[in-house]
Motif scaffolding. Structure first.
Motif, short mmCIF file in Angstrom:
data_model
loop_
_atom_site.label_atom_id
_atom_site.label_comp_id
_atom_site.label_asym_id
_atom_site.label_seq_id
_atom_site.Cartn_x
_atom_site.Cartn_y
_atom_site.Cartn_z
N ALA A 95 -11.67 15.19 -13.22
CA ALA A 95 -12.12 13.82 -12.94
C ALA A 95 -12.01 13.58 -11.45
CB ALA A 95 -11.29 12.81 -13.70
N THR A 96 -13.12 13.09 -10.86
CA THR A 96 -13.17 12.89 -9.40
C THR A 96 -13.64 11.48 -9.10
OG1 THR A 96 -13.69 15.22 -9.04
CG2 THR A 96 -14.18 13.70 -7.24
N VAL A 97 -12.95 10.82 -8.16
CA VAL A 97 -13.32 9.48 -7.73
C VAL A 97 -13.25 9.42 -6.21
CG1 VAL A 97 -12.77 7.03 -7.81
CG2 VAL A 97 -12.43 8.44 -9.85
N SER A 98 -14.33 8.91 -5.59
CA SER A 98 -14.35 8.70 -4.14
C SER A 98 -14.32 7.20 -3.87
CB SER A 98 -15.61 9.30 -3.51
OG SER A 98 -15.60 10.71 -3.65
N VAL A 99 -13.49 6.79 -2.87
CA VAL A 99 -13.34 5.37 -2.54
C VAL A 99 -13.56 5.19 -1.04
CG1 VAL A 99 -11.81 3.37 -2.55
CG2 VAL A 99 -11.70 5.04 -4.41
N ASN A 100 -14.39 4.21 -0.68
CA ASN A 100 -14.63 3.88 0.72
C ASN A 100 -13.46 3.02 1.19
OD1 ASN A 100 -15.52 2.87 3.20
ND2 ASN A 100 -17.68 2.92 2.54
N VAL A 101 -12.47 3.68 1.77
CA VAL A 101 -11.24 2.99 2.18
C VAL A 101 -11.52 2.03 3.33
CG1 VAL A 101 -8.89 3.31 3.03
CG2 VAL A 101 -9.88 4.96 1.42
N TRP A 102 -12.32 2.44 4.27
CA TRP A 102 -12.59 1.58 5.43
C TRP A 102 -13.24 0.27 5.00
CZ3 TRP A 102 -11.01 0.83 10.09
CH2 TRP A 102 -11.76 0.04 10.96
N ARG A 103 -14.19 0.34 4.12
CA ARG A 103 -14.85 -0.87 3.64
C ARG A 103 -13.84 -1.80 2.95
NH1 ARG A 103 -20.14 -2.46 2.21
NH2 ARG A 103 -20.21 -3.93 0.47
N TYR A 104 -12.91 -1.21 2.23
CA TYR A 104 -11.94 -2.02 1.50
C TYR A 104 -10.96 -2.71 2.46
CZ TYR A 104 -8.35 -3.34 -1.86
OH TYR A 104 -7.44 -4.04 -2.61
N ILE A 105 -10.42 -1.93 3.45
CA ILE A 105 -9.41 -2.53 4.34
C ILE A 105 -10.03 -3.53 5.31
CG2 ILE A 105 -7.91 -0.53 4.14
CD1 ILE A 105 -8.86 0.42 6.86
N THR A 106 -11.36 -3.49 5.46
CA THR A 106 -12.05 -4.48 6.30
C THR A 106 -12.57 -5.65 5.46
OG1 THR A 106 -14.10 -3.19 6.14
CG2 THR A 106 -12.69 -2.80 8.08
N HIS A 107 -12.09 -5.73 4.22
CA HIS A 107 -12.37 -6.86 3.33
C HIS A 107 -13.86 -7.03 3.03
CE1 HIS A 107 -8.19 -8.00 3.89
NE2 HIS A 107 -8.39 -7.98 5.22
N LYS A 108 -14.55 -5.89 2.92
CA LYS A 108 -15.96 -5.93 2.55
C LYS A 108 -16.20 -5.59 1.08
CE LYS A 108 -17.65 -4.84 7.21
NZ LYS A 108 -18.46 -3.90 8.04
N GLY A 109 -15.13 -5.50 0.34
CA GLY A 109 -15.26 -5.22 -1.08
C GLY A 109 -14.97 -3.77 -1.41
N LEU A 110 -14.83 -3.52 -2.70
CA LEU A 110 -14.51 -2.18 -3.17
C LEU A 110 -15.80 -1.42 -3.46
CD1 LEU A 110 -12.42 -0.07 -4.07
CD2 LEU A 110 -12.45 -1.13 -6.34
N GLU A 111 -15.92 -0.25 -2.82
CA GLU A 111 -17.08 0.61 -3.05
C GLU A 111 -16.60 1.98 -3.53
OE1 GLU A 111 -20.88 2.64 -0.69
OE2 GLU A 111 -19.52 1.24 0.35
N ILE A 112 -17.22 2.42 -4.64
CA ILE A 112 -16.88 3.72 -5.22
C ILE A 112 -18.13 4.58 -5.15
CG2 ILE A 112 -16.02 4.93 -7.27
CD1 ILE A 112 -14.67 2.36 -8.12
N PRO A 113 -18.28 5.39 -4.12
CA PRO A 113 -19.52 6.16 -3.96
C PRO A 113 -19.74 7.20 -5.05
CG PRO A 113 -18.30 6.02 -1.89
CD PRO A 113 -17.38 5.55 -2.96
N LEU A 114 -18.65 7.71 -5.67
CA LEU A 114 -18.82 8.78 -6.65
C LEU A 114 -17.78 8.68 -7.76
CD1 LEU A 114 -20.04 11.55 -7.55
CD2 LEU A 114 -18.26 12.64 -6.12
N ILE A 115 -18.27 8.84 -8.98
CA ILE A 115 -17.41 9.06 -10.14
C ILE A 115 -17.98 10.27 -10.86
CG2 ILE A 115 -16.57 8.17 -12.35
CD1 ILE A 115 -16.86 5.37 -11.25
N ALA A 116 -17.18 11.31 -11.04
CA ALA A 116 -17.63 12.53 -11.69
C ALA A 116 -16.64 12.94 -12.76
CB ALA A 116 -17.80 13.66 -10.67
#
Length: 703
Positions: free
Chosen positions: A100-121
């Protein structure tokens, strides 16, 4: 001290710098070595403990991989989520995956632009979703020993869904076993990558059993990335077979996560609409085979199946059905129509077997009243309002023209606001209610209004009747039961019906009775084959399922027949007799009493002692003295008297149905009468006093 008076020189700083440089270099080397030698598996025990505590069941992973960056990727190998307490007998894990693989855009989250998950595999994900008959399930991730948290106060803001990118699923297999739905099936799923201008898709296959019936299905949807895209319609192409029921769904959904609308075409077909209950949760009575297509639309507040059309048995069916799934129970509003309807296709709505073929049980049973119980639990599953209009009734056995129904179901109670049938210029209308009582029973009250029904129109199917006349009156019923048979078998009420100038009685009575005994009764009574019906009155009270007789009178142009006895609707048997007398001098007639007994479906008809005696005397005289054979058949007549008038007066004074027949035979309604020159003129409705006067005039003329 220096001799020249100068201060000594400071020690050089080079050793300090060397130390700092060596220390920094050593730390860099250690950091490089740490990065090169770091093993994220060191955190596996911690991850297992934290995940097990959060999900309230054992969780293990074999390996942990992390790739740090502005977009951080975390992967786990051999993920295993075990069953919670109480589900130890399950052979499979609650959930598992090879990887199981999950990618998270950490920069977007810490800059308060919301949670983005580019990949779920997910590689080979498996699941085992189970709900037991007692309501306990294995997919509630709550602590069974924890106290329930208080409800949040004030307005709560809905949580924002994360922005999801690509979702990749390989060889997924989810088992779903729901005991209350009698369901145990596998959901096989995988995704396909984009090809050229075509987006990727998710493919789902179903196999197993749903609602006790085998289910197979093939569903192709757009990519899960498209699912979260509010600007692009999400495509769906689905095919399901649940037992003998076949369903297809094609089209697209606008912003499905926010219920913005659909462009879907739904088609379903099968041998019986009642089988749709498992798929829709909407109780439908038994129907013949059907095939229907229409537009499916849904929002957060309703689901609509609109502008649908198709066939149900030999009838067409169309309309709109709206469902509000947010209410408990769900609310259904149906507006249906048929241009051509066969009433036999609607038999399931009154507890009878729909369609044209009788069941083997019905063919061999002596009972004729439908005894199928009304399904109370299914009625409680929905609050519904149904309006149905059938423009034309196509049935050679039914003298009805059209149908209009307005029926409501609320908290298990059925209210028939209107169930009207048109017969020529007349109507046959039913209204009433069924209120839930104990043990699955219903407290009911019904009233049938028979108004201005043309006897000629009623007899149109026989092609043998000639003459004029109208039928009017009322039928009432109050009872407790759970089927038509039990309601009539326990009922109280009555029947008050009146016919004036009905035409050819030899054609009328056999078919109007509908019990295959009319011709035999006429023959036994000695009524001539072409007698004109002058008057018919039936005033029969119903008490505890026993239909008795206040008045039963049938007058032709030369006979008068009186009836008496009872009809037992509990066991559907007859104990009845009818007696005929000539109203004028008559030769070659053997009238008298005829006894009708036995099952209502096939009674025994036996002549009384008077008829037998006359027949025996006739036979004896024929041998001893042939001319004397006519003597036993001669009747001098009992006189016409005022029997019809008296019976009508009694029916209007104290009607068994509790409602006076009044003007229901047509005299009190606007009608069209021919003038001597053949032109029609309209007449205004008569008052009750005028109606009574008209009846008296008619009786005087026939007397």
């Amino acid at each position: 001290m220096a001799q020249n008076g100068t201060s000594p020189k400071a020690p050089p700083k080079r050793p300090v710098r060397r130390v700092l440089t060596a220390t920094a270099g050593g730390m860099a080397i250690l950091l490089v070595l740490l990065i090169l030698l770091w093993n994220w598996d060191w955190f596996v025990p911690l991850v297992n403990r934290r995940a097990s505590a959060a999900l309230h069941r054992p969780v293990t992973i074999a390996h942990l991989h992390v790739r740090l960056g502005l977009t951080t990727t975390v992967s786990v190998d051999d993920l295993q989520i075990h069953q919670p307490e109480g589900f130890d007998s399950e052979k499979e894990l609650f959930a598992s995956a090879k990887k199981a693989t999950v990618s998270v855009n950490v920069w977007r989250y810490i800059t308060h632009k919301g949670l983005e998950i580019p990949l779920i595999a997910l590689d080979t994900p498996k699941g085992d979703i189970v709900a037991l008959a007692n309501g306990k399930n294995n997919y509630s991730f709550t602590d069974p020993n924890a106290k329930p948290e208080p409800a949040p106060q004030g307005n709560t803001q809905p949580s924002t869904l994360p922005k999801i990118g690509d979702v990749v699923i390989t060889n997924g297999d989810i088992r779903i076993a729901i005991a209350k739905l009698k369901t145990d099936m596998h959901v096989l799923l995988h995704t396909t990558p984009p090809k050229g201008d075509q987006d990727g898709s998710i493919v789902i296959d179903l196999k197993g059993r749903y609602a006790q019936a085998p289910i197979t299905g093939h569903i192709v949807g757009g990519s899960l990335l498209t699912l979260t895209n509010s600007t692009r319609p999400y495509p769906i192409d689905a095919r399901l077979e649940n037992g003998p029921t076949y369903v297809t769904l094609r089209g697209s959904v606008d912003d499905p996560l926010h219920f913005k609308g659909t462009k879907l075409v739904l088609h379903f077909a099968g041998p019986d609409m009642s089988l749709l209950y498992g798929l829709t949760g909407i109780p439908i009575p038994q129907t013949p085979s059907y095939s229907v297509s229409g537009n499916l639309d849904y929002t957060s507040a309703h689901i609509r199946f609109s502008n649908f059309s198709g066939k149900m048995g030999s009838s067409d069916i169309g309309g709109t059905i709206a469902v509000d799934p947010q209410t408990k129970p769900i609310t259904v509003d149906a507006n249906l129509y048929s241009h051509h309807v066969d009433l036999k296709d609607l038999g399931g709505f009154i507890g009878a077997k729909p369609g044209h073929e009788e069941s083997k049980q019905a063919a061999t049973s002596n009972r004729i009243l439908p005894d199928k119980p009304i399904n109370v639990p299914k009625l409680n599953a929905v609050n519904a309002h149904l309006v149905y209009k059938g423009d034309r009734i196509e049935n050679k056995d039914m003298p009805l023209d059209n149908i209009l129904a307005d029926i409501a179901v609320q908290d298990g109670a059925i209210t028939i606001n209107k169930l009207n049938f048109a017969v020529g210029d007349g109507t046959l209308g039913l209204s009433g209610a069924l209120d839930p009582a104990k043990n699955g029973q219903f407290d009911t009250h019904f009233k049938v209004d028979v108004s201005r029904l043309s006897i000629q129109r009623l007899m149109k199917a026989t092609a043998t009747f000639k003459g004029q006349g109208t039928l009017g009156g009322h039928i009432t019923l109050a009872a407790t039961g759970n089927s038509i048979a039990t309601l009539l078998g326990n009922g109280n009420g009555g029947v008050t019906l009146v016919v004036d100038h009905g035409g050819d009685v030899s054609a009328l009575l056999p078919d109007l009775m509908g019990l295959k005994i009319g011709s035999a009764i006429l023959s036994a009574l000695g009524i001539p084959t072409r007698s004109d019906l002058k008057c018919f009155i039936a005033d029969m009270p119903l008490r505890q399922g026993i239909l008795s007789t206040n008045s039963l009178l049938l007058m032709t142009n030369n006979t008068r027949t009186l009836g008496g006895g009872t009809v037992n609707l509990k066991n559907e048997t007859l104990d009845y007799h009818v007696t005929t007398r000539s109203t004028s001098f008559n030769v070659l007639s053997l009238p008298g009493r005829v006894n009708i007994t036995g099952p209502l479906k096939s009674p025994t008809i036996m002549p009384g002692a008077e008829i037998i005696g006359r027949a025996a005397a006739t036979a004896g005289l024929a041998v001893a003295f042939p001319p004397a054979v006519l003597l036993p058949t001669i009747q001098f007549g009992v006189g016409q008297g005022s029997a019809c008038e008296d019976a009508l007066t009694q029916a209007n004074t104290a009607p068994a149905a509790g409602v006076k027949p009044g003007a229901t035979t047509g005299s009190g309604a606007a009608s069209v009468q021919p003038t001597p020159h053949g032109k029609a003129v309209s007449q205004k409705p008569l008052s009750r006093k005028q109606v009574h006067s008209v009846w008296q005039e008619r009786l005087k003329k026939q007397n």
